[in-house]
Design a protein around this motif. Sequence first.
Motif, PDB file in Angstrom:
ATOM      1  N   MET A 101       0.836  -1.202   0.000  1.00 57.65           N
ATOM      2  CA  MET A 101       0.000   0.000   0.000  1.00 57.65           C
ATOM      3  C   MET A 101       0.867   1.246   0.000  1.00 57.65           C
ATOM      4  O   MET A 101       0.507   2.266  -0.601  1.00 57.65           O
ATOM      5  N   ASN A 102       2.018   1.177   0.654  1.00 58.85           N
ATOM      6  CA  ASN A 102       2.932   2.311   0.609  1.00 58.85           C
ATOM      7  C   ASN A 102       3.548   2.470  -0.778  1.00 58.85           C
ATOM      8  O   ASN A 102       3.809   3.595  -1.225  1.00 58.85           O
ATOM      9  N   VAL A 103       3.790   1.342  -1.464  1.00 55.98           N
ATOM     10  CA  VAL A 103       4.273   1.433  -2.846  1.00 55.98           C
ATOM     11  C   VAL A 103       3.232   2.142  -3.700  1.00 55.98           C
ATOM     12  O   VAL A 103       3.555   3.034  -4.503  1.00 55.98           O
ATOM     13  N   TYR A 104       1.967   1.762  -3.532  1.00 57.14           N
ATOM     14  CA  TYR A 104       0.879   2.432  -4.263  1.00 57.14           C
ATOM     15  C   TYR A 104       0.850   3.915  -3.929  1.00 57.14           C
ATOM     16  O   TYR A 104       0.769   4.767  -4.823  1.00 57.14           O
ATOM     17  N   ASP A 105       0.918   4.246  -2.633  1.00 58.25           N
ATOM     18  CA  ASP A 105       0.869   5.646  -2.228  1.00 58.25           C
ATOM     19  C   ASP A 105       2.045   6.441  -2.806  1.00 58.25           C
ATOM     20  O   ASP A 105       1.885   7.595  -3.203  1.00 58.25           O
ATOM     21  N   SER A 106       3.218   5.824  -2.846  1.00 61.69           N
ATOM     22  CA  SER A 106       4.379   6.516  -3.415  1.00 61.69           C
ATOM     23  C   SER A 106       4.168   6.807  -4.895  1.00 61.69           C
ATOM     24  O   SER A 106       4.505   7.895  -5.385  1.00 61.69           O
ATOM     25  N   ASP A 107       3.608   5.844  -5.619  1.00 61.52           N
ATOM     26  CA  ASP A 107       3.295   6.077  -7.028  1.00 61.52           C
ATOM     27  C   ASP A 107       2.322   7.241  -7.185  1.00 61.52           C
ATOM     28  O   ASP A 107       2.468   8.090  -8.079  1.00 61.52           O
ATOM     29  N   ARG A 108       1.328   7.301  -6.296  1.00 63.51           N
ATOM     30  CA  ARG A 108       0.345   8.371  -6.410  1.00 63.51           C
ATOM     31  C   ARG A 108       0.926   9.724  -6.008  1.00 63.51           C
ATOM     32  O   ARG A 108       0.517  10.770  -6.522  1.00 63.51           O
ATOM     33  N   MET A 109       1.872   9.730  -5.058  1.00 64.80           N
ATOM     34  CA  MET A 109       2.566  10.985  -4.741  1.00 64.80           C
ATOM     35  C   MET A 109       3.305  11.502  -5.972  1.00 64.80           C
ATOM     36  O   MET A 109       3.295  12.705  -6.268  1.00 64.80           O
ATOM     37  N   ALA A 110       3.959  10.588  -6.686  1.00 67.16           N
ATOM     38  CA  ALA A 110       4.636  10.991  -7.924  1.00 67.16           C
ATOM     39  C   ALA A 110       3.639  11.552  -8.927  1.00 67.16           C
ATOM     40  O   ALA A 110       3.922  12.546  -9.620  1.00 67.16           O
ATOM     41  N   ASP A 111       2.448  10.935  -9.000  1.00 67.06           N
ATOM     42  CA  ASP A 111       1.404  11.441  -9.898  1.00 67.06           C
ATOM     43  C   ASP A 111       0.958  12.847  -9.499  1.00 67.06           C
ATOM     44  O   ASP A 111       0.722  13.705 -10.359  1.00 67.06           O
ATOM     45  N   VAL A 112       0.832  13.082  -8.186  1.00 60.93           N
ATOM     46  CA  VAL A 112       0.410  14.390  -7.687  1.00 60.93           C
ATOM     47  C   VAL A 112       1.448  15.463  -8.012  1.00 60.93           C
ATOM     48  O   VAL A 112       1.110  16.605  -8.344  1.00 60.93           O
ATOM     49  N   LEU A 113       2.715  15.082  -7.935  1.00 62.97           N
ATOM     50  CA  LEU A 113       3.796  16.049  -8.133  1.00 62.97           C
ATOM     51  C   LEU A 113       4.135  16.269  -9.605  1.00 62.97           C
ATOM     52  O   LEU A 113       4.723  17.295  -9.960  1.00 62.97           O
ATOM     53  N   ARG A 114       3.751  15.334 -10.459  1.00 60.01           N
ATOM     54  CA  ARG A 114       4.117  15.428 -11.873  1.00 60.01           C
ATOM     55  C   ARG A 114       3.583  16.696 -12.530  1.00 60.01           C
ATOM     56  O   ARG A 114       4.315  17.350 -13.297  1.00 60.01           O
ATOM     57  N   PRO A 115       2.331  17.125 -12.285  1.00 59.60           N
ATOM     58  CA  PRO A 115       1.858  18.379 -12.902  1.00 59.60           C
ATOM     59  C   PRO A 115       2.638  19.621 -12.455  1.00 59.60           C
ATOM     60  O   PRO A 115       2.588  20.653 -13.134  1.00 59.60           O
ATOM     61  N   LEU A 116       3.341  19.522 -11.330  1.00 57.03           N
ATOM     62  CA  LEU A 116       4.182  20.634 -10.879  1.00 57.03           C
ATOM     63  C   LEU A 116       5.534  20.643 -11.576  1.00 57.03           C
ATOM     64  O   LEU A 116       6.356  21.520 -11.329  1.00 57.03           O
ATOM     65  N   GLY A 117       5.779  19.645 -12.414  1.00 59.81           N
ATOM     66  CA  GLY A 117       7.038  19.597 -13.144  1.00 59.81           C
ATOM     67  C   GLY A 117       8.095  18.717 -12.520  1.00 59.81           C
ATOM     68  O   GLY A 117       9.239  18.693 -12.984  1.00 59.81           O
ATOM     69  N   TYR A 118       7.738  17.978 -11.471  1.00 62.84           N
ATOM     70  CA  TYR A 118       8.723  17.128 -10.801  1.00 62.84           C
ATOM     71  C   TYR A 118       8.903  15.822 -11.573  1.00 62.84           C
ATOM     72  O   TYR A 118       7.958  15.060 -11.762  1.00 62.84           O
ATOM     73  N   ALA A 119      10.154  15.570 -11.994  1.00 61.81           N
ATOM     74  CA  ALA A 119      10.527  14.285 -12.575  1.00 61.81           C
ATOM     75  C   ALA A 119      11.139  13.419 -11.471  1.00 61.81           C
ATOM     76  O   ALA A 119      11.568  13.929 -10.433  1.00 61.81           O
ATOM     77  N   LEU A 120      11.180  12.117 -11.688  1.00 62.90           N
ATOM     78  CA  LEU A 120      11.719  11.219 -10.676  1.00 62.90           C
ATOM     79  C   LEU A 120      13.243  11.216 -10.714  1.00 62.90           C
ATOM     80  O   LEU A 120      13.851  11.166 -11.786  1.00 62.90           O
ATOM     81  N   ALA A 121      13.836  11.260  -9.539  1.00 61.89           N
ATOM     82  CA  ALA A 121      15.292  11.172  -9.399  1.00 61.89           C
ATOM     83  C   ALA A 121      15.671   9.758  -8.995  1.00 61.89           C
ATOM     84  O   ALA A 121      14.884   9.038  -8.374  1.00 61.89           O
ATOM     85  N   GLU A 122      16.895   9.356  -9.323  1.00 60.11           N
ATOM     86  CA  GLU A 122      17.349   8.015  -8.980  1.00 60.11           C
ATOM     87  C   GLU A 122      17.799   7.906  -7.533  1.00 60.11           C
ATOM     88  O   GLU A 122      17.887   6.806  -6.983  1.00 60.11           O
ATOM     89  N   GLY A 123      18.097   9.023  -6.910  1.00 60.67           N
ATOM     90  CA  GLY A 123      18.541   9.008  -5.520  1.00 60.67           C
ATOM     91  C   GLY A 123      18.422  10.391  -4.913  1.00 60.67           C
ATOM     92  O   GLY A 123      18.191  11.380  -5.621  1.00 60.67           O
TER      93      GLY A 123
END
Length: 470
Positions: free
Chosen positions: A22-44
């Motif tokens: 469920m935390n993996v799911y929530d993390s994916d959704r946090m990335a979805d929430v931040l994506r419209p703000l222009g945040y790309a995923l970092a490797e570290g």
Amino acid sequence: MKDVRTDGQPKRVFIRTYGCQMNVYDSDRMADVLRPLGYALAEGPEQADLVVLNTCHIREHASEKVYSELGRLRAVKTERRAEGRDLTIAVAGCVAQAEGEEIIRRQPAVDIVVGSQAYHRLPELLAQVARKAAGVDPGKRQPGAGVLDTEFPAESKFDHLPSPQGIRAGSAFLSIQEGCDKFCTFCVVPYTRGMEYSRPVAAVLAEARQLIEAGALELTLLGQNVNAYHGEGPDGSTWSLARLVRAIGEIDGLARLRYMTSHPRDMDDDLIAAHGDVPQLMPYLHLPVQSGSNRILEAMNRRHDRDLYLRIVERLRNARSDLALSSDFIVGFPGESDADFDDTMRLIEQVGFASAYAFRYSRRPGTPGAALVDQVPENVKVARLAALQALVAKQARDFNESKAGTIVPVLFAESGRKPGQIMGKTPWLQSVYVQGNPRLFSHIVDVRLIEGYANSLSGEIVVGPVEVAA
């Protein structure tokens, strides 16, 4: 307006996920929430402008691990400021929900603390951080400047989340239920995730279709107590998990369906029957029992006894003969005697598990179990845990070895540890390693299983090179 750095490059977010699916799911959704703000995923964290620690409070020493990581991030933040840049640090999830302001007090480098039900408000929380920092020298930022949101909002967070984007090599998680009303005496979930909430059927089906259209061949339905699902149907009626499973199984393009985590009290007749009726429902079920002793189960407030669990297992295997089971066990619960532990070992021998997770009991502040007397000595817990783990490890290896020589469909997901090796999952969630092309990722291919090991199997693709479009 999208966030960019002063050098004009897009900002990056690194999300470290602790704990359950469920935390993996929530993390994916946090990335979805931040994506419209222009945040790309970092490797570290070193490449990130925002680091989110999505925490879990179930395991022992969970908080200490988070504070240790925050100490490392504080050092990174200090280095950034010396270079004239900054690093925003957020703590999310169950530790955030449980400890709230204490996190900001203990680690002033934290900018945001956001609970399990409020992460859809991350954009506003980031804006609050920016407003607080406006006109202030970042190097002189005062403790207590972090923002906190650990409320349980009246409206579900799911009503505010964007369409999901998180597809991992043909598989996706889909959260359908949160919270728990069972109040097991060892568990913090009712306090960190709240009471049971089931998403409406229409919303679940819509998200399932979106994920399948985006490439998901396999869906895993998630919930703290997923088989307690009781979502509102399109006609206003209440749907059970069984009815939802049957509806999702009818969506074109779905090859595999799973659900977790279940409670024995909520395994009703229709859900058991679905394991034999719905071909997409995989023959693997995680069904936590926690103990084989009726006395300890009562002390845990599990609301089921040993016999009920065994009857459910028998009925499930009657519905689907190749069903494999996994479970959770807690050893050393307060008052657990040698006889109680022996009851647990006999239950494991009687059921036969394909895999299992076992833990020593540890107090969780605020739970009824934390106040119980007759705590079991640590050395006894260690010995019991070792014995139990040895038994379930043998059963897991036996199960893997039993599949050698068979041909099974494998959903490939990632590269293996050796050159030219790829890894995928069988219907029973076993890891299988073969020599193959990464173009097989997100595809289901027949594999001949060659040899079973403690935690995996080796195999070979059945029909030579499989042509898969690049």
